[in-house]
Design a protein around this motif. Structure first.
Motif, PDB file in Angstrom:
ATOM      1  N   PRO A   1       0.848  -1.327   0.026  1.00  0.00           N
ATOM      2  CA  PRO A   1       0.053   0.134  -0.046  1.00  0.00           C
ATOM      3  C   PRO A   1       0.744   1.296   0.009  1.00  0.00           C
ATOM      4  CG  PRO A   1      -0.156  -0.926   2.296  1.00  0.00           C
ATOM      5  CD  PRO A   1       0.831  -1.820   1.301  1.00  0.00           C
ATOM      6  N   ALA A   2       0.095   2.344  -0.191  1.00  0.00           N
ATOM      7  CA  ALA A   2       0.715   3.539  -0.173  1.00  0.00           C
ATOM      8  C   ALA A   2       1.630   3.958   1.061  1.00  0.00           C
ATOM      9  CB  ALA A   2      -0.401   4.719  -0.424  1.00  0.00           C
ATOM     10  N   SER A   3       2.860   4.542   0.805  1.00  0.00           N
ATOM     11  CA  SER A   3       3.821   4.950   1.843  1.00  0.00           C
ATOM     12  C   SER A   3       4.224   3.861   2.689  1.00  0.00           C
ATOM     13  CB  SER A   3       3.090   6.138   2.587  1.00  0.00           C
ATOM     14  OG  SER A   3       3.009   7.174   1.851  1.00  0.00           O
TER      15      SER A   3
ATOM     16  N   MET B   1       5.292   6.103 -13.082  1.00  0.00           N
ATOM     17  CA  MET B   1       4.682   6.051 -14.361  1.00  0.00           C
ATOM     18  C   MET B   1       3.287   6.426 -14.343  1.00  0.00           C
ATOM     19  SD  MET B   1       6.810   2.340 -15.136  1.00  0.00           S
ATOM     20  CE  MET B   1       6.447   2.541 -17.108  1.00  0.00           C
ATOM     21  N   TYR B   2       2.669   5.792 -13.481  1.00  0.00           N
ATOM     22  CA  TYR B   2       1.185   6.334 -13.263  1.00  0.00           C
ATOM     23  C   TYR B   2       1.104   7.747 -12.968  1.00  0.00           C
ATOM     24  CZ  TYR B   2       0.191   1.268 -14.038  1.00  0.00           C
ATOM     25  OH  TYR B   2       0.351   0.069 -14.597  1.00  0.00           O
ATOM     26  N   ARG B   3       2.013   8.249 -12.094  1.00  0.00           N
ATOM     27  CA  ARG B   3       1.712   9.462 -11.872  1.00  0.00           C
ATOM     28  C   ARG B   3       2.195  10.490 -12.979  1.00  0.00           C
ATOM     29  NH1 ARG B   3       2.528  11.088  -6.305  1.00  0.00           N
ATOM     30  NH2 ARG B   3       2.234   9.434  -4.978  1.00  0.00           N
TER      31      ARG B   3
ATOM     32  N   ASN C   1      -5.251  12.423  -7.776  1.00  0.00           N
ATOM     33  CA  ASN C   1      -6.030  11.881  -8.795  1.00  0.00           C
ATOM     34  C   ASN C   1      -5.446  10.594  -9.361  1.00  0.00           C
ATOM     35  OD1 ASN C   1      -8.095  13.828  -9.264  1.00  0.00           O
ATOM     36  ND2 ASN C   1      -6.460  15.047  -9.375  1.00  0.00           N
ATOM     37  N   VAL C   2      -4.289  10.042  -9.196  1.00  0.00           N
ATOM     38  CA  VAL C   2      -3.451   9.062  -9.635  1.00  0.00           C
ATOM     39  C   VAL C   2      -4.305   7.796  -9.625  1.00  0.00           C
ATOM     40  CG1 VAL C   2      -1.978   8.583  -7.804  1.00  0.00           C
ATOM     41  CG2 VAL C   2      -1.234   7.878  -9.818  1.00  0.00           C
ATOM     42  N   SER C   3      -5.061   7.254  -8.427  1.00  0.00           N
ATOM     43  CA  SER C   3      -5.663   6.319  -8.509  1.00  0.00           C
ATOM     44  C   SER C   3      -6.767   6.141  -9.661  1.00  0.00           C
ATOM     45  CB  SER C   3      -6.438   5.974  -7.022  1.00  0.00           C
ATOM     46  OG  SER C   3      -5.340   5.746  -6.233  1.00  0.00           O
ATOM     47  N   GLU C   4      -7.611   7.177  -9.865  1.00  0.00           N
ATOM     48  CA  GLU C   4      -8.544   7.118 -10.984  1.00  0.00           C
ATOM     49  C   GLU C   4      -7.962   6.900 -12.368  1.00  0.00           C
ATOM     50  OE1 GLU C   4     -10.996  10.693 -11.120  1.00  0.00           O
ATOM     51  OE2 GLU C   4     -12.197   9.735 -12.792  1.00  0.00           O
TER      52      GLU C   4
ATOM     53  N   VAL D   1      -4.646   2.323 -19.811  1.00  0.00           N
ATOM     54  CA  VAL D   1      -3.327   2.970 -19.359  1.00  0.00           C
ATOM     55  C   VAL D   1      -2.653   1.892 -18.553  1.00  0.00           C
ATOM     56  CG1 VAL D   1      -2.620   4.582 -17.507  1.00  0.00           C
ATOM     57  CG2 VAL D   1      -4.480   5.027 -18.988  1.00  0.00           C
ATOM     58  N   ARG D   2      -3.185   1.083 -17.707  1.00  0.00           N
ATOM     59  CA  ARG D   2      -2.531  -0.030 -17.365  1.00  0.00           C
ATOM     60  C   ARG D   2      -1.654  -0.933 -18.414  1.00  0.00           C
ATOM     61  NH1 ARG D   2      -2.972   0.360 -12.319  1.00  0.00           N
ATOM     62  NH2 ARG D   2      -1.421  -1.235 -11.948  1.00  0.00           N
ATOM     63  N   ALA D   3      -2.303  -1.393 -19.451  1.00  0.00           N
ATOM     64  CA  ALA D   3      -1.994  -2.169 -20.453  1.00  0.00           C
ATOM     65  C   ALA D   3      -0.638  -1.597 -21.127  1.00  0.00           C
ATOM     66  CB  ALA D   3      -2.931  -2.752 -21.431  1.00  0.00           C
TER      67      ALA D   3
ATOM     68  N   ARG E   1       2.144  -1.848  -7.314  1.00  0.00           N
ATOM     69  CA  ARG E   1       1.010  -2.772  -6.456  1.00  0.00           C
ATOM     70  C   ARG E   1       0.682  -3.988  -7.166  1.00  0.00           C
ATOM     71  NH1 ARG E   1       1.909   1.663  -5.023  1.00  0.00           N
ATOM     72  NH2 ARG E   1       0.639   3.113  -3.917  1.00  0.00           N
ATOM     73  N   ASP E   2       0.883  -4.116  -8.366  1.00  0.00           N
ATOM     74  CA  ASP E   2       0.800  -5.448  -9.217  1.00  0.00           C
ATOM     75  C   ASP E   2       1.785  -6.126  -9.892  1.00  0.00           C
ATOM     76  OD1 ASP E   2       1.311  -3.306 -10.818  1.00  0.00           O
ATOM     77  OD2 ASP E   2      -0.181  -4.127 -12.212  1.00  0.00           O
ATOM     78  N   ILE E   3       3.153  -5.905  -9.164  1.00  0.00           N
ATOM     79  CA  ILE E   3       4.232  -6.393  -9.802  1.00  0.00           C
ATOM     80  C   ILE E   3       4.358  -7.681  -9.878  1.00  0.00           C
ATOM     81  CG2 ILE E   3       7.056  -6.125 -10.090  1.00  0.00           C
ATOM     82  CD1 ILE E   3       5.102  -3.658 -10.683  1.00  0.00           C
ATOM     83  N   GLY E   4       4.325  -8.301  -8.688  1.00  0.00           N
ATOM     84  CA  GLY E   4       4.313  -9.734  -8.318  1.00  0.00           C
ATOM     85  C   GLY E   4       3.191 -10.602  -8.884  1.00  0.00           C
TER      86      GLY E   4
ATOM     87  N   ARG F   1       5.023   8.766   8.921  1.00  0.00           N
ATOM     88  CA  ARG F   1       6.313   8.685   8.276  1.00  0.00           C
ATOM     89  C   ARG F   1       6.308   9.753   7.047  1.00  0.00           C
ATOM     90  NH1 ARG F   1       7.026   2.230   7.314  1.00  0.00           N
ATOM     91  NH2 ARG F   1       7.307   1.808   9.460  1.00  0.00           N
ATOM     92  N   ARG F   2       5.168   9.951   6.666  1.00  0.00           N
ATOM     93  CA  ARG F   2       4.812  10.701   5.520  1.00  0.00           C
ATOM     94  C   ARG F   2       5.177  12.433   5.909  1.00  0.00           C
ATOM     95  NH1 ARG F   2       6.496  10.117   1.428  1.00  0.00           N
ATOM     96  NH2 ARG F   2       5.439   8.463   0.651  1.00  0.00           N
ATOM     97  N   MET F   3       4.557  12.431   7.245  1.00  0.00           N
ATOM     98  CA  MET F   3       4.448  13.864   7.832  1.00  0.00           C
ATOM     99  C   MET F   3       6.184  14.267   8.228  1.00  0.00           C
ATOM    100  SD  MET F   3       3.072  16.522   8.754  1.00  0.00           S
ATOM    101  CE  MET F   3       1.457  16.840   9.490  1.00  0.00           C
TER     102      MET F   3
ATOM    103  N   LEU G   1      -9.084   2.631  -3.062  1.00  0.00           N
ATOM    104  CA  LEU G   1      -9.517   2.654  -4.663  1.00  0.00           C
ATOM    105  C   LEU G   1      -8.446   1.489  -5.250  1.00  0.00           C
ATOM    106  CD1 LEU G   1      -9.647   6.365  -5.036  1.00  0.00           C
ATOM    107  CD2 LEU G   1     -11.547   4.618  -5.469  1.00  0.00           C
ATOM    108  N   ASP G   2      -7.103   1.541  -4.960  1.00  0.00           N
ATOM    109  CA  ASP G   2      -6.317   0.738  -5.738  1.00  0.00           C
ATOM    110  C   ASP G   2      -6.571  -0.836  -5.466  1.00  0.00           C
ATOM    111  OD1 ASP G   2      -4.759   2.704  -6.319  1.00  0.00           O
ATOM    112  OD2 ASP G   2      -3.110   2.716  -4.730  1.00  0.00           O
ATOM    113  N   SER G   3      -7.098  -1.076  -3.962  1.00  0.00           N
ATOM    114  CA  SER G   3      -7.403  -2.458  -3.982  1.00  0.00           C
ATOM    115  C   SER G   3      -8.644  -3.067  -4.444  1.00  0.00           C
ATOM    116  CB  SER G   3      -7.537  -2.855  -2.423  1.00  0.00           C
ATOM    117  OG  SER G   3      -6.530  -2.222  -1.628  1.00  0.00           O
TER     118      SER G   3
END
Ligand code: CDP
Ligand code: CDP
Length: 225
Positions: free
Chosen positions: A8-10, A34-36, A94-97, A104-106, A126-129, A152-154, A181-183
């Motif tokens: 997941p994120a971060s 790349m998605y960003r 907006n990246v998850s949308e 775009v994924r393909a 997120r989907d490498i493995g 940690r992000r902060m 959204l990603d899951s």
């Protein structure tokens, strides 16, 4: 050798992947960047984040190039270095949308497989493995509690001198929303591969996570020899 790091994120994927890549002289590929970049292209062209055909055309026009940089990896869009611009809150929100659009994924998965083709790589996303490199030699699923990821992000912003426009609670809510959204998207959702090793870094230092991953890679290498 191919090493996949999902989570997941971060959760610390890019931080540890960069260190492991440096230690083993592997190429590091940050697929989130790349998605960003796709999201930035949509914004620059004034397109709706749901406009799949428009975004695909704009990606072809501008081109996304990954290059080795001082800080791991540089991202170029239309020949310009956008490594910092793709990390703004607007793009993050907006990246998850955009990343849920199947076309775009393909396109990105094709590019990711090409990049991983002929060299030792460590790739995070997120989907490498599960999808991009299903035969990766080592698969890590890196998690941490949402609260500690927000903290940690902060801290990261504070250390870099970036003014935080959100409280830790708001960062945590944004992280949870993006994870949801990603899951839950149709194509290649965030999911632990059956053969991935889960590492919970909530109470681990960066060095401890790096050591755990290096140990898994060493184990695999010994088995291969
Ligand atoms: O670094 P951070 O955890 O904020 O996110 P990232 O790794 O830069 O990824 C940004 C976004 O790209 C994710 O929230 C996903 O929507 C998308 N992504 C994806 O769908 N598949 C990947 N392999 C990598 C990222
Ligand atoms: O790539 P991803 O979005 O998964 O995370 P990141 O961009 O590497 O950010 C993780 C943040 O948590 C960084 O500020 C790291 O210094 C910090 N951190 C970590 O990655 N791992 C730990 N075990 C502890 C802290």
């Amino acid at each position: 050798m191919q090493v996949a790091i999902d989570g997941p994120a971060s959760a610390g994927k890019s931080t540890v992947a960069k260190i492991v890549a440096g230690k083993l002289s592997f190429v590091y590929i940050d697929t989130g960047a790349m998605y960003r970049a796709c999201t930035l292209i949509a914004r620059n062209h004034g397109l709706a984040y749901s406009d799949e055909a428009g975004i695909l055309k704009a990606i072809d026009q501008d081109g996304i190039v990954l290059e080795p940089g001082e800080n791991g990896q540089k991202v170029l869009v239309a020949g310009e270095d956008v490594s910092l611009e793709i990390r703004t809150p607007e793009i993050t929100a907006n990246v998850s949308e955009v990343s849920a659009l199947p076309g775009v994924r393909a396109k990105m998965v094709e590019l990711q497989r090409e990049l991983a083709g002929s060299t030792d790589v460590i790739m995070d996303g997120r989907d490498i493995g599960t999808t991009v490199l299903p035969n990766a030699d080592v698969k890590i699923f890196l998690v941490a509690s949402a609260r500690s990821r927000a903290e940690r992000r902060m801290l990261d912003w504070q250390q870099k001198g970036i003014e935080a426009k959100q409280t830790v609670e708001e960062i945590e809510a944004d992280i949870a929303k993006r994870d949801y959204l990603d899951s839950h998207r149709e194509v290649s959702p965030l999911q632990k591969a059956d053969d991935a090793i889960e590492i919970d870094s909530t109470n681990l230092t960066i060095d401890q996570v790096v050591d755990a991953i290096l140990a898994e890679i060493a184990k695999k290498r010994n088995n291969l020899n």
